[in-house]
Design an enzyme around this catalytic site. Structure first.
Site, PDB file in Angstrom:
ATOM      1  N   GLU A  67      -4.362   1.963  14.476  1.00 21.50           N
ATOM      2  CA  GLU A  67      -5.311   0.902  14.123  1.00 21.50           C
ATOM      3  C   GLU A  67      -5.068  -0.338  14.975  1.00 21.50           C
ATOM      4  O   GLU A  67      -6.005  -0.976  15.463  1.00 21.50           O
ATOM      5  CB  GLU A  67      -5.182   0.567  12.639  1.00 21.50           C
ATOM      6  CG  GLU A  67      -5.708   1.663  11.727  1.00 21.50           C
ATOM      7  CD  GLU A  67      -5.376   1.447  10.262  1.00 21.50           C
ATOM      8  OE1 GLU A  67      -5.978   2.139   9.421  1.00 21.50           O
ATOM      9  OE2 GLU A  67      -4.528   0.595   9.946  1.00 21.50           O
ATOM     10  N   GLY A 110      -9.287   4.770   5.781  1.00 21.13           N
ATOM     11  CA  GLY A 110      -9.188   4.316   4.399  1.00 21.13           C
ATOM     12  C   GLY A 110     -10.448   4.549   3.605  1.00 21.13           C
ATOM     13  O   GLY A 110     -11.467   5.010   4.119  1.00 21.13           O
TER      14      GLY A 110
END
Length: 213
Positions: A101, A27
């Site tokens: 993740e 991100g």
């Protein structure tokens, strides 16, 4: 919020110790962490990456990216979030890397979550909840999610694992642990972007002054 993201990311570097293999998320906020990590790359033993995008960024800086199966448990994982509640439960998956993740978070002793102030909420759910789904199960999973009161919308996106993502709108998640368990039990769901059973250990909010909680 660009400056807030940078502040949080650079603060997270304080948790990196000599010889560590560092779990690295995905991100825009993590991109600043990768830039900061590059400044001390000779101090670490390598990284484990949660996405092909982060892997490319890390390697562009000359940072080794290792296989989690070979490294075993990690001491530290640094990643962002799309939402974070007061109990450090998270919604993640806006970038589409939620499954990897979640695997790295589970394998890590300490999960440091870096956010800007806009990501802090009292109740999770304003941000659509991402769910990674095996393609053949799309209709089945959509029906089950609708029964839970959400509005699932197919994202025009294919994950690094070759799956699809349903973004569920209209939820107010008062019991993140329970909802995570319930959605993960639907056949065809790979994982849901609720990080509640294994929340963040430390949250760094890039505000002025910076907040660590």
């Amino acid at each position: 919020m660009t400056e807030a993201k940078r502040i949080a990311a650079e603060k997270a570097i304080e948790y990196v110790q000599d010889g560590m293999i560092v779990g690295v998320g995905t991100g825009s906020t993590v991109a600043y962490f990768i830039d900061a990590l590059a400044q001390i790359k000779d101090k670490i033993a390598g990284t484990v990456s949660s996405s092909e995008n982060s892997t490319a960024k890390l390697r562009a800086h000359g940072i080794d990216v290792l296989d989690l199966n070979e490294t075993g448990p990690l001491s530290l994982y640094v990643d962002g979030a799309d939402e974070c509640d007061p109990n450090k439960c998270l919604i993640k998956g806006g970038g589409g890397a939620l499954t990897r993740e979640k695997i790295i978070a589970e394998a890590s002793e300490t999960y440091v979550c870096i956010i800007d102030p806009s990501k802090r909420v009292d109740v999770l759910g304003k941000f659509p909840l991402p769910i990674e789904v095996i393609p053949m199960a799309r209709s089945l999973v959509t029906r089950e999610l609708t029964k839970l009161g959400g509005e699932p919308i197919l994202r025009d996106f294919t994950t690094d694992n070759g799956n699809i993502i349903l973004d569920v709108h209209g939820l107010q998640i008062s019991d993140p642990v329970g909802l995570e368990r319930e959605i993960n039990a639907i056949p065809g769901v790979v994982t849901v972007g609720l990080f509640a059973r294994r929340p963040a250990d430390i949250v760094i909010e890039g505000s002025e002054p910076i907040q660590v909680w």
